[in-house]
Write an enzyme that holds these catalytic residues in place. Structure first.
Site, short mmCIF file in Angstrom:
data_model
loop_
_atom_site.label_atom_id
_atom_site.label_comp_id
_atom_site.label_asym_id
_atom_site.label_seq_id
_atom_site.Cartn_x
_atom_site.Cartn_y
_atom_site.Cartn_z
N HIS A 108 0.78 -1.16 -0.01
CA HIS A 108 0.03 0.15 -0.03
C HIS A 108 0.83 1.18 -0.11
CE1 HIS A 108 -2.74 2.82 2.59
NE2 HIS A 108 -2.89 3.03 1.26
N TYR A 161 4.06 11.82 -24.10
CA TYR A 161 3.22 12.17 -22.70
C TYR A 161 2.65 10.96 -22.41
CZ TYR A 161 5.23 16.66 -23.33
OH TYR A 161 6.27 17.61 -23.83
N GLY A 162 2.91 9.76 -22.71
CA GLY A 162 2.18 8.41 -22.35
C GLY A 162 2.77 8.06 -21.11
#
Length: 153
Positions: free
Chosen positions: A22, A136-137
């Site tokens: 987490h 910008y991926g």
């Protein structure tokens, strides 16, 4: 072959996703990103690959098994377009659709300036490079938790 698992999720990626805890962060990046050098600085230390798929397809596969953190304001981040921080390229709009579908709710992509994104990526658990050739991926996702139904009591 395993049931109900996206076939893009190879053993190395499944192992990394299962090993994350987490709050750990995962980077999914395009083919132009300095993925190998950035991945060397991560917790995992080696690059994971999903060649031949675009960013949206990679995000769909990963988020089919990994929940996003609901304890933070921005569990999903995108790299800003240099000089145009409010511009949302098509590749990022496609990924936004996959995020919302996987989570069953709106989870807006927050933005990070390019060099801040690189620094954040170096501190991630791992990096997955895709075959995405559009700029910008590049995205960061913070892993959430899956609680048993009676765990909140």
């Amino acid at each position: 072959m395993l049931k109900n698992l996206d076939p893009l999720l190879n053993a190395d990626i499944l192992h990394a996703l299962a090993a994350m805890g987490h709050g750990d962060e995962l980077v999914i990046c395009d083919a132009n990103f300095p993925s190998d050098s950035v991945a060397r600085a991560t917790v995992r230390g080696t690059l994971l690959r999903l060649d031949g798929v675009d960013s949206a397809r990679a995000v769909r596969a990963v988020l089919s098994v990994m929940p996003l953190d609901t304890f933070v304001d921005d569990p999903a981040l995108r790299m800003e377009v240099v000089g145009e921080p409010d511009t949302i390229p098509v590749v990022q709009r496609e990924v936004q659709i996959e995020i919302n579908a996987a989570e069953g709710r709106e989870v807006p992509l927050a933005s990070l300036e390019r060099f801040a994104f690189y620094e954040r990526a170096r501190n991630a658990y791992c990096v997955i490079v895709t075959g995405e050739t559009r700029g910008y991926g590049c995205f960061v996702f913070k892993k959430g938790v899956i609680l048993a139904p009676d765990a909140a009591k």
